[in-house]
Design a protein around this motif. Structure first.
Motif, PDB file in Angstrom:
ATOM      1  N   ASN A   1      39.589  44.834  37.686  1.00  0.00           N
ATOM      2  CA  ASN A   1      38.965  44.596  38.991  1.00  0.00           C
ATOM      3  C   ASN A   1      39.993  44.134  40.025  1.00  0.00           C
ATOM      4  O   ASN A   1      39.927  43.014  40.541  1.00  0.00           O
ATOM      5  CB  ASN A   1      37.815  43.604  38.835  1.00  0.00           C
ATOM      6  CG  ASN A   1      36.648  44.245  38.085  1.00  0.00           C
ATOM      7  OD1 ASN A   1      36.219  45.343  38.432  1.00  0.00           O
ATOM      8  ND2 ASN A   1      36.160  43.596  37.048  1.00  0.00           N
ATOM      9  N   ALA A   2      40.915  45.023  40.320  1.00  0.00           N
ATOM     10  CA  ALA A   2      41.978  44.723  41.283  1.00  0.00           C
ATOM     11  C   ALA A   2      41.522  45.039  42.696  1.00  0.00           C
ATOM     12  O   ALA A   2      40.926  46.086  42.944  1.00  0.00           O
ATOM     13  CB  ALA A   2      43.222  45.545  40.954  1.00  0.00           C
ATOM     14  N   ASP A   3      41.821  44.133  43.635  1.00  0.00           N
ATOM     15  CA  ASP A   3      41.629  44.456  45.051  1.00  0.00           C
ATOM     16  C   ASP A   3      42.608  45.566  45.428  1.00  0.00           C
ATOM     17  O   ASP A   3      43.737  45.596  44.930  1.00  0.00           O
ATOM     18  CB  ASP A   3      41.924  43.214  45.908  1.00  0.00           C
ATOM     19  CG  ASP A   3      40.655  42.447  46.250  1.00  0.00           C
ATOM     20  OD1 ASP A   3      39.569  43.043  46.239  1.00  0.00           O
ATOM     21  OD2 ASP A   3      40.758  41.239  46.528  1.00  0.00           O
ATOM     22  N   PRO A   4      42.196  46.485  46.318  1.00  0.00           N
ATOM     23  CA  PRO A   4      43.092  47.588  46.702  1.00  0.00           C
ATOM     24  C   PRO A   4      44.435  47.092  47.232  1.00  0.00           C
ATOM     25  O   PRO A   4      45.469  47.712  46.985  1.00  0.00           O
ATOM     26  CB  PRO A   4      42.301  48.315  47.793  1.00  0.00           C
ATOM     27  CG  PRO A   4      40.878  47.946  47.579  1.00  0.00           C
ATOM     28  CD  PRO A   4      40.867  46.588  46.941  1.00  0.00           C
ATOM     29  N   GLU A   5      44.437  45.977  47.970  1.00  0.00           N
ATOM     30  CA  GLU A   5      45.692  45.454  48.531  1.00  0.00           C
ATOM     31  C   GLU A   5      46.653  45.074  47.409  1.00  0.00           C
ATOM     32  O   GLU A   5      47.849  45.351  47.475  1.00  0.00           O
ATOM     33  CB  GLU A   5      45.432  44.218  49.402  1.00  0.00           C
ATOM     34  CG  GLU A   5      44.625  44.498  50.662  1.00  0.00           C
ATOM     35  CD  GLU A   5      43.132  44.654  50.385  1.00  0.00           C
ATOM     36  OE1 GLU A   5      42.683  44.307  49.265  1.00  0.00           O
ATOM     37  OE2 GLU A   5      42.413  45.154  51.268  1.00  0.00           O
TER      38      GLU A   5
ATOM     39  N   PHE B   1      46.603  46.195  44.373  1.00  0.00           N
ATOM     40  CA  PHE B   1      47.027  47.407  43.670  1.00  0.00           C
ATOM     41  C   PHE B   1      48.122  48.124  44.450  1.00  0.00           C
ATOM     42  O   PHE B   1      49.095  48.620  43.875  1.00  0.00           O
ATOM     43  CB  PHE B   1      45.829  48.339  43.436  1.00  0.00           C
ATOM     44  CG  PHE B   1      46.060  49.296  42.308  1.00  0.00           C
ATOM     45  CD1 PHE B   1      45.954  48.861  41.002  1.00  0.00           C
ATOM     46  CD2 PHE B   1      46.404  50.618  42.532  1.00  0.00           C
ATOM     47  CE1 PHE B   1      46.185  49.722  39.939  1.00  0.00           C
ATOM     48  CE2 PHE B   1      46.645  51.488  41.480  1.00  0.00           C
ATOM     49  CZ  PHE B   1      46.528  51.039  40.178  1.00  0.00           C
TER      50      PHE B   1
ATOM     51  N   LEU C   1      36.313  41.563  46.410  1.00  0.00           N
ATOM     52  CA  LEU C   1      35.701  42.648  45.641  1.00  0.00           C
ATOM     53  C   LEU C   1      34.813  42.110  44.526  1.00  0.00           C
ATOM     54  O   LEU C   1      33.703  42.613  44.288  1.00  0.00           O
ATOM     55  CB  LEU C   1      36.821  43.505  45.036  1.00  0.00           C
ATOM     56  CG  LEU C   1      36.392  44.614  44.083  1.00  0.00           C
ATOM     57  CD1 LEU C   1      35.563  45.654  44.811  1.00  0.00           C
ATOM     58  CD2 LEU C   1      37.622  45.275  43.459  1.00  0.00           C
TER      59      LEU C   1
ATOM     60  N   LEU D   1      51.897  49.378  43.344  1.00  0.00           N
ATOM     61  CA  LEU D   1      52.414  50.747  43.512  1.00  0.00           C
ATOM     62  C   LEU D   1      53.774  50.751  44.201  1.00  0.00           C
ATOM     63  O   LEU D   1      54.547  51.695  44.037  1.00  0.00           O
ATOM     64  CB  LEU D   1      51.417  51.609  44.298  1.00  0.00           C
ATOM     65  CG  LEU D   1      50.105  51.943  43.601  1.00  0.00           C
ATOM     66  CD1 LEU D   1      49.270  52.880  44.471  1.00  0.00           C
ATOM     67  CD2 LEU D   1      50.333  52.573  42.224  1.00  0.00           C
TER      68      LEU D   1
ATOM     69  N   VAL E   1      43.442  51.625  35.795  1.00  0.00           N
ATOM     70  CA  VAL E   1      43.604  50.597  36.817  1.00  0.00           C
ATOM     71  C   VAL E   1      43.507  49.234  36.136  1.00  0.00           C
ATOM     72  O   VAL E   1      42.492  48.915  35.513  1.00  0.00           O
ATOM     73  CB  VAL E   1      42.490  50.724  37.884  1.00  0.00           C
ATOM     74  CG1 VAL E   1      42.571  49.575  38.883  1.00  0.00           C
ATOM     75  CG2 VAL E   1      42.575  52.076  38.575  1.00  0.00           C
TER      76      VAL E   1
END
Lengths: 319, 319
Positions: free
Chosen positions: B305-309, B311, B100, B315, B273
């Motif tokens: 700036n976290a990658d969705p994975e 993040f 990202l 969760l 985020v």
């Protein structure tokens, strides 16, 4: 009333900033200015209206406490504003509300009473409990003090857009019963007449859009069954609709998928957490660009109380 | 220099708000005030230092362009600040940086050159390219103009805490090479002497904590291998360390799991985020409470700036 509410809210409410991203501008084809009310206390704009109403109560009313019915965000706003005022609150919530909102409402000090959204009327339950216990009912939108509190978003927007040199733009607002949209519309009428509020809703629950199009209050066919739980109200309010009808430009509606995709972009580009019902305004800016006028569009992103599972669903659009 | 940087940044940087939640206060056992620099342009405080350095260049320097080396956040900050100034940028990034950040840096106008973090020196590559192409090198932290830009976070904090009536508190800062921490420490020395900066790092990469404890610059054993990629620098800087050593209170360090858990709480309670390296300060406030003094603690949450994975991983702590 909005200016008086702003006075009572001073020092208790957060003035939310304006966020932007060149990546969002590119998708929308114009400048996108996002006001993230998810960063408000309790994660949504609802805290404003709740504080406005509770701070205006008489001492005798406060002593008896307040009651509210809500799918979750008004619940948390009222519970927290009541606790901050040192008074008790009873909150009537649908049994299918996100667990997170129910838990938070309890943790913030609210006494939660659950009801069945499909077969019971929250209005009737709320009004019965209010009269049994002599509680003051704080309606979620059809209440002038609540509308005035939500309208403080519009006062902030008027100042913030003036600072940015924006005089003319559509203001997209996530819309359930119309408290936020009508409050913002009234504030803009007085303070930024070049900005016009536009309600945004989920497809299939676009009662406000259809009411504006016909000039008369229209209802939704269903009471639930959409991911945008925060804004699934049966029809615009008796107080809010005449305001919306006089001041708002046409409504916009988006699919559940568009709302989830907008949540993903808000995560990626703005670093904020939106819930589906708080993202329909951003979704409208990004995916209904041809229904919007002007070089800039203002987006009121109204809430961020997303369950982790739902947020995970949104993130799947990025992978 | 910090005040001069603030002047150059005026109208270009976002003044980030202060966010709070009663739920976080409860975990930490004291008031937690979070300054979310993830809401800054490009998703981290790095935009401040980049703008500070680029805005101070001569016209001749600007014409030739700039170069930077960075694990990702400085990269995006420099690329965007350069593009906003209408000049070109070359960014040297590790090949294992989150995809990202690499993509964003390119999309923001940066020319990306990748290197192997384990076997090559980014400093050597950066300086070689700079001299070949006559580019001005913008170092990520060991550069006075960059430190001055990051220090504007401290100026804002001094004003914001004064407004809140907080005169004495620890200020927890995510720390890599020490640019943000030293800049904040200098600003607080002049403007809020009761606040003291404390660097926060990942366990196993706590070079600054150990350097402060011994009074001499200490290095990390490894160059990579921790989820907090944004703050994995080999050792504190030659310019930043003397400032840190003179002004900072002891460092704090947290596990990867603590960083992920803090990201989950930031999602749930603040609706922001964070990336792992931007969450170690919040993790320290929540999980190292016994190493912190005072009724309130200030947390600089430095990037989102976290990658969705990644993040999604955070969760999972909520479900």
């Amino acid at each position: 009333m909005i200016e008086a509410a702003a006075e009572r809210l001073r020092g208790h409410v957060r003035e939310t900033p304006i966020l932007t991203s060149p990546f969002l501008d590119e998708i929308a084809g114009r400048r996108v200015l996002v006001k993230p009310e998810c960063l408000q206390h309790t994660g949504s704009f609802k805290f404003r209206g709740a504080w406005s109403a509770i701070s205006a109560l008489s001492d005798a009313q406060r002593q008896r406490g307040v009651i509210a019915y809500s799918s979750g965000n008004h619940a948390q706003g009222v519970a927290f504003a009541a606790a901050q005022h040192g008074i008790s609150s009873v909150i009537v919530m649908p049994s299918d509300a996100p667990q997170l909102k129910i838990n938070n409402t309890r943790a913030l000090g609210g006494e939660v009473v659950l009801y069945d959204r499909a077969n019971e009327s929250r209005e009737e339950i709320g009004e019965a409990l209010a009269s049994q216990r002599s509680l003051t009912l704080i309606r979620p939108y059809d209440e002038p003090l609540v509308i005035a509190g939500q309208g403080t978003v519009g006062l902030e927007l008027a100042r913030q857009t003036a600072d940015l040199g924006i005089e003319k733009a559509d203001v997209l607002v996530c819309c359930g019963g119309g408290g936020l949209t009508s409050g913002i519309a009234l504030a803009l009428e007085g303070h930024a007449p070049g900005l016009r509020a536009r309600p945004c809703e989920p497809q299939g629950f676009d009662d406000v859009k259809r009411s504006l199009a016909t000039g008369h209050i229209q209802s939704n066919n269903a009471a639930s069954g959409n991911i945008c739980d925060a804004i699934l109200t049966p029809q615009p309010g008796q107080i809010t609709f005449p305001i919306l009808n006089r001041l708002c430009a046409p409504g916009l509606s988006v699919s559940e998928e568009d709302a989830l995709r907008a949540m993903a972009h808000a995560f990626l580009r703005l670093k904020i957490v939106l819930e589906p019902g708080g993202a329909v305004s951003l979704a409208s800016a990004l995916y209904r660009a041809d229904e919007i006028d002007g070089d800039a569009v203002i987006v009121v992103a109204s809430g961020g109380n997303a369950d982790p599972e739902v947020f995970g669903k949104a993130l799947e659009y990025l992978t």
